[in-house]
Design an enzyme around this catalytic site. Structure first.
Site, PDB file in Angstrom:
ATOM      1  N   TYR A   1       0.601  -1.191   0.119  1.00  0.00           N
ATOM      2  CA  TYR A   1      -0.120   0.059  -0.089  1.00  0.00           C
ATOM      3  C   TYR A   1       0.960   1.253  -0.166  1.00  0.00           C
ATOM      4  O   TYR A   1       0.426   2.255  -0.501  1.00  0.00           O
ATOM      5  CB  TYR A   1      -1.049   0.281   1.106  1.00  0.00           C
ATOM      6  CG  TYR A   1      -2.080  -0.828   0.835  1.00  0.00           C
ATOM      7  CD1 TYR A   1      -3.298  -0.317   0.048  1.00  0.00           C
ATOM      8  CD2 TYR A   1      -2.364  -2.135   1.154  1.00  0.00           C
ATOM      9  CE1 TYR A   1      -4.040  -1.257  -0.570  1.00  0.00           C
ATOM     10  CE2 TYR A   1      -3.176  -2.884   0.890  1.00  0.00           C
ATOM     11  CZ  TYR A   1      -4.259  -2.648  -0.076  1.00  0.00           C
ATOM     12  OH  TYR A   1      -5.293  -3.306  -0.574  1.00  0.00           O
TER      13      TYR A   1
ATOM     14  N   ARG B   1       1.683   1.721  -3.556  1.00  0.00           N
ATOM     15  CA  ARG B   1       0.536   2.480  -4.301  1.00  0.00           C
ATOM     16  C   ARG B   1       0.138   4.015  -3.779  1.00  0.00           C
ATOM     17  O   ARG B   1      -0.025   4.534  -4.712  1.00  0.00           O
ATOM     18  CB  ARG B   1      -0.923   1.627  -4.040  1.00  0.00           C
ATOM     19  CG  ARG B   1      -0.479  -0.011  -4.682  1.00  0.00           C
ATOM     20  CD  ARG B   1      -1.788  -0.581  -4.338  1.00  0.00           C
ATOM     21  NE  ARG B   1      -2.972  -0.064  -5.033  1.00  0.00           N
ATOM     22  CZ  ARG B   1      -4.359  -0.368  -4.850  1.00  0.00           C
ATOM     23  NH1 ARG B   1      -4.540  -1.061  -3.846  1.00  0.00           N
ATOM     24  NH2 ARG B   1      -5.408   0.365  -5.158  1.00  0.00           N
TER      25      ARG B   1
ATOM     26  N   HIS C   1     -14.643   2.291  -2.482  1.00  0.00           N
ATOM     27  CA  HIS C   1     -13.527   1.341  -1.948  1.00  0.00           C
ATOM     28  C   HIS C   1     -12.594   2.411  -1.063  1.00  0.00           C
ATOM     29  O   HIS C   1     -11.701   1.801  -0.755  1.00  0.00           O
ATOM     30  CB  HIS C   1     -12.679   0.681  -3.037  1.00  0.00           C
ATOM     31  CG  HIS C   1     -13.757  -0.360  -3.612  1.00  0.00           C
ATOM     32  ND1 HIS C   1     -13.206  -1.124  -4.734  1.00  0.00           N
ATOM     33  CD2 HIS C   1     -14.859  -0.942  -3.270  1.00  0.00           C
ATOM     34  CE1 HIS C   1     -14.081  -1.878  -5.180  1.00  0.00           C
ATOM     35  NE2 HIS C   1     -15.323  -1.828  -4.403  1.00  0.00           N
TER      36      HIS C   1
ATOM     37  N   CYS D   1      -7.498   3.028  12.341  1.00  0.00           N
ATOM     38  CA  CYS D   1      -7.000   1.987  13.331  1.00  0.00           C
ATOM     39  C   CYS D   1      -7.595   0.614  12.888  1.00  0.00           C
ATOM     40  O   CYS D   1      -8.581   0.798  12.587  1.00  0.00           O
ATOM     41  CB  CYS D   1      -7.432   2.516  14.699  1.00  0.00           C
ATOM     42  SG  CYS D   1      -6.972   1.478  15.916  1.00  0.00           S
TER      43      CYS D   1
ATOM     44  N   CYS E   1      -9.880   0.480  16.876  1.00  0.00           N
ATOM     45  CA  CYS E   1     -11.046   1.573  17.261  1.00  0.00           C
ATOM     46  C   CYS E   1     -11.277   2.363  16.167  1.00  0.00           C
ATOM     47  O   CYS E   1     -10.914   2.233  15.010  1.00  0.00           O
ATOM     48  CB  CYS E   1     -10.139   2.197  18.580  1.00  0.00           C
ATOM     49  SG  CYS E   1      -8.882   3.362  18.036  1.00  0.00           S
TER      50      CYS E   1
ATOM     51  N   CYS F   1      -1.855   3.145  16.202  1.00  0.00           N
ATOM     52  CA  CYS F   1      -2.955   4.144  16.620  1.00  0.00           C
ATOM     53  C   CYS F   1      -2.748   5.315  17.491  1.00  0.00           C
ATOM     54  O   CYS F   1      -2.253   4.807  18.489  1.00  0.00           O
ATOM     55  CB  CYS F   1      -4.005   3.305  16.693  1.00  0.00           C
ATOM     56  SG  CYS F   1      -5.675   4.542  17.411  1.00  0.00           S
TER      57      CYS F   1
ATOM     58  N   CYS G   1      -5.551   4.615  20.462  1.00  0.00           N
ATOM     59  CA  CYS G   1      -5.481   3.422  21.509  1.00  0.00           C
ATOM     60  C   CYS G   1      -4.044   3.100  21.569  1.00  0.00           C
ATOM     61  O   CYS G   1      -3.709   2.184  22.467  1.00  0.00           O
ATOM     62  CB  CYS G   1      -6.331   2.250  20.949  1.00  0.00           C
ATOM     63  SG  CYS G   1      -5.810   1.466  19.492  1.00  0.00           S
TER      64      CYS G   1
HETATM   65  N1  APR Z   1      -9.051   2.542 -20.812  1.00  0.00           N
HETATM   66  C1  APR Z   1     -10.193   2.010 -20.379  1.00  0.00           C
HETATM   67  N2  APR Z   1      -9.992   0.735 -19.906  1.00  0.00           N
HETATM   68  C2  APR Z   1      -9.004   0.000 -19.504  1.00  0.00           C
HETATM   69  C3  APR Z   1      -7.725   0.755 -19.769  1.00  0.00           C
HETATM   70  C4  APR Z   1      -7.792   1.885 -20.253  1.00  0.00           C
HETATM   71  N3  APR Z   1      -6.638   2.646 -20.428  1.00  0.00           N
HETATM   72  N4  APR Z   1      -6.626  -0.266 -19.312  1.00  0.00           N
HETATM   73  C5  APR Z   1      -7.322  -1.166 -18.590  1.00  0.00           C
HETATM   74  N5  APR Z   1      -8.868  -1.078 -18.741  1.00  0.00           N
HETATM   75  C6  APR Z   1      -9.936  -1.979 -18.534  1.00  0.00           C
HETATM   76  C7  APR Z   1      -9.419  -3.583 -18.497  1.00  0.00           C
HETATM   77  O1  APR Z   1      -9.732  -3.818 -19.674  1.00  0.00           O
HETATM   78  C8  APR Z   1     -10.538  -3.917 -17.291  1.00  0.00           C
HETATM   79  O2  APR Z   1     -11.599  -4.228 -17.692  1.00  0.00           O
HETATM   80  O3  APR Z   1     -10.119  -1.568 -17.177  1.00  0.00           O
HETATM   81  C9  APR Z   1     -10.476  -2.776 -16.233  1.00  0.00           C
HETATM   82  C10 APR Z   1      -9.704  -2.982 -15.204  1.00  0.00           C
HETATM   83  O4  APR Z   1     -10.119  -4.013 -14.385  1.00  0.00           O
HETATM   84  P1  APR Z   1      -9.608  -4.478 -12.933  1.00  0.00           P
HETATM   85  O5  APR Z   1      -8.083  -4.524 -12.980  1.00  0.00           O
HETATM   86  O6  APR Z   1     -10.457  -5.561 -12.405  1.00  0.00           O
HETATM   87  O7  APR Z   1      -9.993  -3.204 -11.848  1.00  0.00           O
HETATM   88  P2  APR Z   1     -11.526  -2.753 -11.306  1.00  0.00           P
HETATM   89  O8  APR Z   1     -12.604  -3.150 -12.253  1.00  0.00           O
HETATM   90  O9  APR Z   1     -11.350  -1.533 -11.094  1.00  0.00           O
HETATM   91  O10 APR Z   1     -11.240  -3.661 -10.059  1.00  0.00           O
HETATM   92  C11 APR Z   1     -12.310  -3.533  -9.038  1.00  0.00           C
HETATM   93  O11 APR Z   1     -11.129  -5.097  -7.431  1.00  0.00           O
HETATM   94  O12 APR Z   1      -9.248  -5.541  -6.648  1.00  0.00           O
HETATM   95  C12 APR Z   1     -10.274  -4.726  -6.464  1.00  0.00           C
HETATM   96  O13 APR Z   1     -10.762  -2.983  -4.956  1.00  0.00           O
HETATM   97  C13 APR Z   1     -10.036  -3.513  -6.158  1.00  0.00           C
HETATM   98  O14 APR Z   1     -11.334  -1.497  -6.688  1.00  0.00           O
HETATM   99  C14 APR Z   1     -10.746  -2.753  -7.245  1.00  0.00           C
HETATM  100  C15 APR Z   1     -11.875  -3.641  -7.643  1.00  0.00           C
END
Ligand code: APR
Length: 307
Positions: A75, A78, A129, A137, A140, A190, A193
């Site tokens: 994370y 990210r 999300h 935390c 808590c 946290c 707590c």
């Molecule tokens: N433009 C449009 N679509 C795109 C592009 C782009 N440049 N690049 C990729 N994609 C499409 C892919 O074809 C795919 O269908 O975006 C989609 C991404 O899918 P995921 O990776 O599954 O992402 P998402 O749908 O946001 O996932 C949902 O899953 O892991 C969890 O919490 C996480 O919020 C996330 C959730």
């Protein structure tokens, strides 16, 4: 499967624009593909691996319990990536649509804060999300709604380093390079707590989404018929997000519009008369599709985030 004649109608920009200009209540359901052009990896398919871990497997309370240091590094990386990325024209286009159409609501699964940085009106944005920049935390009720420290703490510094040798993968991302073990005592705790760990304010698999937010969305959908649902850059694999397009559909009125890099035969086959499908990069397609309402996207100005 849609016939070639109806396939042409399904991907007709002029027909889409006609419908858009008549649409007031518009819902968008966005996913990681929206931020792909900002350089942020999606979850499924290429880019879904982090070191040798499936990104989805690290997004669980069980993974955090088993190895909080590893999950925090994922994370922290990210957070770093999202902080160095910039909103792309699709984020700006959606934000402008919100200003032009008060009946527009954007539901996003993205936790990267790019909608907010593109100045999307907050009352027309639901972050399904959560956010990488919210800390909470594990136990808590303590919460820091907006924290952009990078690195968050010294132990997570490897996630915020720039690549010493751009011809090779970043050491952090190279599974051949062992990770230094991070002890729990080195992770942020946290401040209330004192005993428990902080965690990212995102929704992990198996966790509930914010109930008030879900109630608001239900209320919005129920209030009046929805003219259009834009499904942008999502694999529609995760609920409840994946269900909103059909949930909001009023037969004969609502156009469900898929914008995705790849639209499968199965996806085309599911589309109904009046729906649309546009295959390509969302950062190019969304501004083009919304142009009759929003004009040209300007978009370089990021708003300072107010908490
Ligand atoms: N433009 C449009 N679509 C795109 C592009 C782009 N440049 N690049 C990729 N994609 C499409 C892919 O074809 C795919 O269908 O975006 C989609 C991404 O899918 P995921 O990776 O599954 O992402 P998402 O749908 O946001 O996932 C949902 O899953 O892991 C969890 O919490 C996480 O919020 C996330 C959730």
């Amino acid at each position: 499967m849609a016939s070639s004649a109806s396939r042409a109608a399904l991907s007709s920009i002029p027909l889409f624009h006609e419908k858009l200009l008549k649409s007031n209540r518009i819902l968008a359901v966005c996913g990681a593909g929206l931020s792909a052009a900002s350089g942020l990896p999606t979850f499924r398919g290429a880019g879904g691996l982090w070191r040798n871990h499936n990104a989805v497997d690290l997004a669980t309370p069980e993974a955090f319990d088993a190895d909080p240091g590893l999950v925090w590094l994922f994370y922290a990386y990210r957070r770093h990536m999202a902080l160095t990325a910039k909103p792309n024209p699709a984020h700006y286009a959606l934000a402008e649509l919100a200003r032009k159409r008060p009946g527009f609501k954007c539901l996003s699964q993205n936790v990267d804060n790019l909608h907010v940085r593109a100045n999307h009106p907050s009352d027309q944005l639901s972050l399904l999300h959560g956010s990488l920049f919210t800390l909470k935390c594990t136990t808590c009720s303590w919460k820091d709604p907006y924290n952009i420290a990078d690195p968050l703490c010294p132990a997570l510094a490897p996630a915020a380093e720039s690549n010493p040798d751009p011809t090779k993968p970043l050491p952090l991302l190279d599974p051949a390079q062992p990770l230094a073990e991070i002890r729990e005592s080195e992770l942020p705790h946290c401040p209330d707590c004192k005993t428990e760990l902080q965690r990212p304010g995102v929704v992990w698999f198996g966790e509930m989404l914010d109930e008030d937010m879900l109630d608001d969305i239900e209320e919005w959908i129920e209030k009046e018929p929805v003219d259009m649902v834009l499904v942008v850059g999502t694999s529609s694999a995760v609920y409840p997000a994946a269900g909103y397009a059909e949930r909001a559909r009023t037969k004969g009125r609502t156009s469900v519009v898929t914008v995705n890099l790849e639209i499968t035969e199965e996806d085309w086959g599911r589309m109904r008369k009046g729906d649309f499908g546009f295959e390509g990069d969302a950062s190019l397609l969304v501004p083009e599709l919304l142009r009759p309402v929003i004009g040209e996207v300007k978009g370089e100005e990021e708003e300072e985030v107010k908490v």
